[in-house]
Design a protein around this motif. Sequence first.
Motif, mmCIF file in Angstrom:
data_model
loop_
_atom_site.group_PDB
_atom_site.id
_atom_site.type_symbol
_atom_site.label_atom_id
_atom_site.label_comp_id
_atom_site.label_asym_id
_atom_site.label_seq_id
_atom_site.Cartn_x
_atom_site.Cartn_y
_atom_site.Cartn_z
ATOM 1 N N GLU A 503 0.835 -1.212 0.000
ATOM 2 C CA GLU A 503 0.000 0.000 0.000
ATOM 3 C C GLU A 503 0.861 1.249 0.000
ATOM 4 N N ALA A 504 1.958 1.239 0.762
ATOM 5 C CA ALA A 504 2.852 2.396 0.802
ATOM 6 C C ALA A 504 3.502 2.636 -0.558
ATOM 7 N N THR A 505 3.846 1.542 -1.254
ATOM 8 C CA THR A 505 4.438 1.664 -2.589
ATOM 9 C C THR A 505 3.446 2.298 -3.558
ATOM 10 N N LEU A 506 2.207 1.825 -3.527
ATOM 11 C CA LEU A 506 1.170 2.402 -4.392
ATOM 12 C C LEU A 506 0.877 3.846 -4.021
ATOM 13 N N PHE A 507 0.902 4.129 -2.725
ATOM 14 C CA PHE A 507 0.684 5.500 -2.267
ATOM 15 C C PHE A 507 1.757 6.432 -2.816
ATOM 16 N N ALA A 508 3.000 5.982 -2.785
ATOM 17 C CA ALA A 508 4.103 6.797 -3.309
ATOM 18 C C ALA A 508 3.960 6.994 -4.808
ATOM 19 N N LEU A 509 3.686 5.929 -5.533
ATOM 20 C CA LEU A 509 3.571 6.026 -6.992
ATOM 21 C C LEU A 509 2.395 6.910 -7.403
ATOM 22 N N SER A 510 1.247 6.719 -6.770
ATOM 23 C CA SER A 510 0.068 7.491 -7.165
ATOM 24 C C SER A 510 0.210 8.959 -6.779
ATOM 25 N N SER A 511 0.881 9.236 -5.664
ATOM 26 C CA SER A 511 1.074 10.625 -5.263
ATOM 27 C C SER A 511 2.006 11.354 -6.223
ATOM 28 N N HIS A 531 5.299 -1.430 -16.984
ATOM 29 C CA HIS A 531 5.322 -2.861 -16.660
ATOM 30 C C HIS A 531 5.044 -3.089 -15.177
ATOM 31 N N LEU A 532 5.658 -2.264 -14.312
ATOM 32 C CA LEU A 532 5.469 -2.414 -12.870
ATOM 33 C C LEU A 532 4.020 -2.165 -12.487
ATOM 34 N N VAL A 533 3.440 -1.090 -13.016
ATOM 35 C CA VAL A 533 2.062 -0.749 -12.670
ATOM 36 C C VAL A 533 1.112 -1.850 -13.124
ATOM 37 N N GLU A 534 1.298 -2.335 -14.351
ATOM 38 C CA GLU A 534 0.459 -3.427 -14.852
ATOM 39 C C GLU A 534 0.594 -4.663 -13.965
ATOM 40 N N GLN A 535 1.819 -4.969 -13.561
ATOM 41 C CA GLN A 535 2.068 -6.140 -12.729
ATOM 42 C C GLN A 535 1.369 -6.027 -11.373
ATOM 43 N N ILE A 536 1.486 -4.849 -10.760
ATOM 44 C CA ILE A 536 0.858 -4.651 -9.452
ATOM 45 C C ILE A 536 -0.656 -4.765 -9.559
ATOM 46 N N PHE A 537 -1.253 -4.054 -10.510
ATOM 47 C CA PHE A 537 -2.712 -4.048 -10.621
ATOM 48 C C PHE A 537 -3.264 -5.408 -11.033
ATOM 49 N N THR A 538 -2.522 -6.131 -11.850
ATOM 50 C CA THR A 538 -2.969 -7.463 -12.232
ATOM 51 C C THR A 538 -3.028 -8.376 -11.019
ATOM 52 N N GLU A 539 -2.011 -8.292 -10.165
ATOM 53 C CA GLU A 539 -2.007 -9.120 -8.961
ATOM 54 C C GLU A 539 -3.104 -8.688 -7.989
ATOM 55 N N GLU A 540 -3.314 -7.354 -7.870
ATOM 56 C CA GLU A 540 -4.331 -6.872 -6.930
ATOM 57 C C GLU A 540 -5.743 -7.172 -7.422
ATOM 58 N N SER A 541 -5.919 -7.390 -8.726
ATOM 59 C CA SER A 541 -7.266 -7.680 -9.246
ATOM 60 C C SER A 541 -7.792 -9.007 -8.724
ATOM 61 N N PHE A 556 -7.896 1.217 -5.877
ATOM 62 C CA PHE A 556 -8.934 1.988 -6.571
ATOM 63 C C PHE A 556 -8.424 3.393 -6.930
ATOM 64 N N THR A 557 -7.875 4.075 -5.938
ATOM 65 C CA THR A 557 -7.433 5.450 -6.201
ATOM 66 C C THR A 557 -6.208 5.482 -7.114
ATOM 67 N N SER A 558 -5.366 4.462 -7.048
ATOM 68 C CA SER A 558 -4.160 4.436 -7.874
ATOM 69 C C SER A 558 -4.489 4.136 -9.329
ATOM 70 N N VAL A 559 -5.459 3.262 -9.557
ATOM 71 C CA VAL A 559 -5.860 2.956 -10.929
ATOM 72 C C VAL A 559 -6.293 4.229 -11.641
ATOM 73 N N HIS A 573 -12.215 -3.690 -15.413
ATOM 74 C CA HIS A 573 -12.365 -4.582 -14.257
ATOM 75 C C HIS A 573 -12.509 -3.788 -12.969
ATOM 76 N N PHE A 574 -11.627 -2.806 -12.771
ATOM 77 C CA PHE A 574 -11.682 -2.044 -11.527
ATOM 78 C C PHE A 574 -12.867 -1.078 -11.499
#
Length: 1092
Positions: A503-511, A531-541, A556-559, A573-574
């Motif tokens: 969550e902290a990683t996504l928070f940093a990236l989205s901010s 590639h990283l963003v796709e990988q993270i969101f695919t796993e979180e889906s 949700f907010t990062s997507v 999907h999201f």
Amino acid sequence: MFNLSQNFISATVQVLSSKHLEKTPSQLSPIYSPSAEREKAARRSDKQRKPQTSPFHRALGFMVSLMANVVDQDQQWLLNCLSATLDPNPQVRCFAEASLDQASRQPGFGSALSKVAANKELAVGLRQLAAVLLKQLVKKHWQEGEDSFEPPVVSNDEKEIIRRMLLLALDDPHRKICTAIGMAVASIAVHDWPVLWPDLLPFLLNLINNQTNLNGVHGAMRCLVLLSADLDDKMVPTLIPALFPSLLTIVSSPQIYDPYIRTKALSIIYSCTSMLGTMSGVYEAETSSLIVPFLKPWMDQFSSILEIPIQSANPDDWSMRMEVLKCLNQFIQNFLSLIKSEVEVILGPLWNTFVSSLRVYEQASIEGTEDSYEGRYDSDGSEKSLESFVTQLFELMLTIVGNPRLGKVVAANVKELVYYTIAFLQMTEQQVHTWSMDANQFIADEDDATYSCRMSGMLLLEEVVNSFDGEGILAIIDAAKQWFTESQIRKAAGNASWWRIREATLFALSSLSEQLSETEESGYETSSLKHLVEQIFTEESLLGPLEYPFLYARVFTSVAKFSSLISSGLLEHFLYSAMKALTMDVPPPVKVGACRALSNHLPEAKNEIVQSQLLGLFSSLTDLLNHASDETLHMVLDTLLAAVKAGHESSTLVENMISPAILNLWASHVSDPFISIDALEVLEAIKSIPGCIHPLVSRILPYVGPILNQPQEQADGLVAGSLDLVTMLLKNAPADVVKAIYDVSFNAVIKIILQSDDHSEIQNATECLSAFISGGRQEILAWGSDSGSTMRSLLDIASRLLDPRLESSGSFFVGSYILQLILHLPSQMAVHIRDLVVALVRRMQSAQIDALKSSLLVVFARLVHMSVPNVGHFIDLLISIPAEGHDNSFAYVMLEWTKQQGEIQGAYQIKVTTSSLALLLTSRHSELAKTHVQGHLIKSGTGITTRSKAKSAPDQWVMLPLPTKIVALLADVLTEIQEQVLAADYEDSDWEEVQADGIENDKELLYSVSTSSGKAAYEHLEAMAKVFNEDQDDQYEDDLLSVADPLNQINLANYLVDFFVSFFQSDRQLLDHICESLTQSQRNAIQMVLKR
């Protein structure tokens, strides 16, 4: 002692000791008896028989009396009163407080309080209370001329006694007493030190240097902390040379002084260096000479403190390091050139503290397995939590990274810095607990960027990106990849907290999504980010919303932030998951994240996806509205607005389901400007859907009609809010809707303006009436039973709004109203032009709000256009009308117009006023040359302009002939247009509207300008900045006018070019003469257009 009558003392002692409360409060009020005069006479007689002594000996004798603990009747009375103020019985407390208040105006009361505060045989509570009351007495009775002063003033003899006795009490073993005494000393020192209290600093230095009396050191340090917090540039040069060596000894002697004393010593250093930093801008050489001898010793001490790894559950250690970090921050910000080599050396120990603090922070705050001392403070009120220390650590790192000199040193380790910083962004156990229980707090903390370690860490990451550009971006991406991999490892190992770092990683990236996206658009290699963003969101889906709600909410907010980098399949999907989440019983954070995702995705979502979920979505959002608090309503309404716009094909469904809920919400929050405006935006979106306006109006009118027709019987804010609601319905409405609203509310709106004393109601009613005229036009006169009566009512409205006796705020929208009358009822208004001009001048002369003056000037500008081709006749009309304090109305209007032109806001208003100035100059009327207006400000000497100096020497202006000033203003507009085109900067700018039509035709011309043409006057550009960056929420008045007025089609760039070319061809000599008085940038702007 203080002069109280014997009877009064006896009575008070009896009441307070026996608590006889049979009497009424009025009978208990303190009143002095006539025996007081006899007592005074007896005391005077005693004084005559005794040998006279100096104030010092009297004070010394008093102190000897104190040491002997002699308690006379007056002292006993004071003790009883102090005790009674702590009594649970309110009557006893009130009587005691009144008695003390009366005694505070008697001679000797202050010295009596100081005696109680210093008496170590008395209860600590009473002594502390006496010290607090003494501080209050100092505030009220010590220094004449202060804002808080109340007579009588304490005598000089008594002041001397109080000062000496307080110093003797500074070594008290009780910390609370030390703090209270120190506060009293500091409050006196503000007035008396160093001139009237020269022995204060030597006394305090003697205390802190006495290693055998640590109580004295504590008391002196507490006093110096308070004193240093209120320093000025006169005190610092005296304090630093005398104090810093002693403080250095304390900080460097942990074997003698405890952490508390050492921390307070560092706190004093911070206060002094902060003031030095403030002074350094003016007294650079002097401040440098003061601080240089101490810089290296202090930097050595800072290194020795920071190089030791931070300790767990040790708030004393955190507090001391925090003061070191604050001092370092000041040193770097203000004296870096003097200590650059030392700073480079200290970065190593600082890094040790930074890295070692992460593990402590993880254990205490993130995992919650150790005490983080959250929300706790020391005895002096200083915060001692781990969170505050880490936040201060980030603040220092932010200063270092953002400093160009030190950034190069940090660059080699920027990846490690980012890696550890992201780890600090993990949610703490306290945050998880609070946000799970209270979604409102979760929203508030996320939206308001609450001061915290999490937000401070994000600021540091932003600074890394800003300072290191591409290298910073790569560092962010690289650290995010490492932590994503680490989270996978932790998850596989069964670590229950694996989701926190994800969550902290996504928070940093989205901010940082905006900076990351800009880097991608600039061509920098960021394929690894995609590639990283796709990988993270695919796993979180694959996750469910109930498993890890905070991670799911962050997804949700990062997507929404990275929609351009992920596949349409993941987006859909999201989006579907977000709509579904609102219909499910999921934790509040998930619904918050879903709302935010929908607000961003619904406007671009495929229609078939939205329509399939619309019924459930509206039902869920309506249910959320009914249960949301004020903090969450904005978010839900924002989501609902996006859903309404996305569901435009289901008009009947939208209006039937949403309108009743929104209207109920609006009615219950009509006094809340933020929520009511959000609700109106949703209703306006519903109104804009084809087929919805008629049922919506039919739903609203039966409700607002009675409110507007019976305004006196309504709750506060309901009338003004209802007027806003009606105005929204009228905007761009078809004629039959305007007529229906007219039948219900037109006469009521008229009456409100004529009869109400509520300025918000008058303002809103004026806007509403303007919308009626804009929508009904000439037909509005035919809708009533008597067209003449309707017109008279409209003129009565103008008369009241232009009445100088009405406060300016009530007349705020009269300019727009008058313009609607002129534009849509021109023949009816033509016969009233002279009366209108007279009223406009009187209203403008009485206006106390510049924005009101500006709006009235737009009316004058529109009248100039209406007078074409006989502009001279309009000038003659103004000349014939007197204006108080001026030759005539023309002289007054032009004086105000030329002053206010730069403050006029709105694309339409800029076009009308600017082009009108050109028309006035084109008329060549003889009065133009006779009229003089303000030019540029005459600079008056050097130095700071104080209030007294401003009064004695007010601003003076060069007076210019009106033609010269008009040409200067037009040249400034040309300059601004040229700069806007050259910069290709049209974003969020009213110039985009000003120049929208045909601007491409002028680019060839405008690009020929030299880049050295300079900028327009600062005042003008500042005003333009306000105009061009106007919020779109304020454009409603522009909409009403720009739609109706053909002048809005003016291409201002073309207009000004044609004007100057024509002026040059018709009267080159005059133009050349005027240009001699212009600035170089203004002349350049004119020359550019003449060289086509």
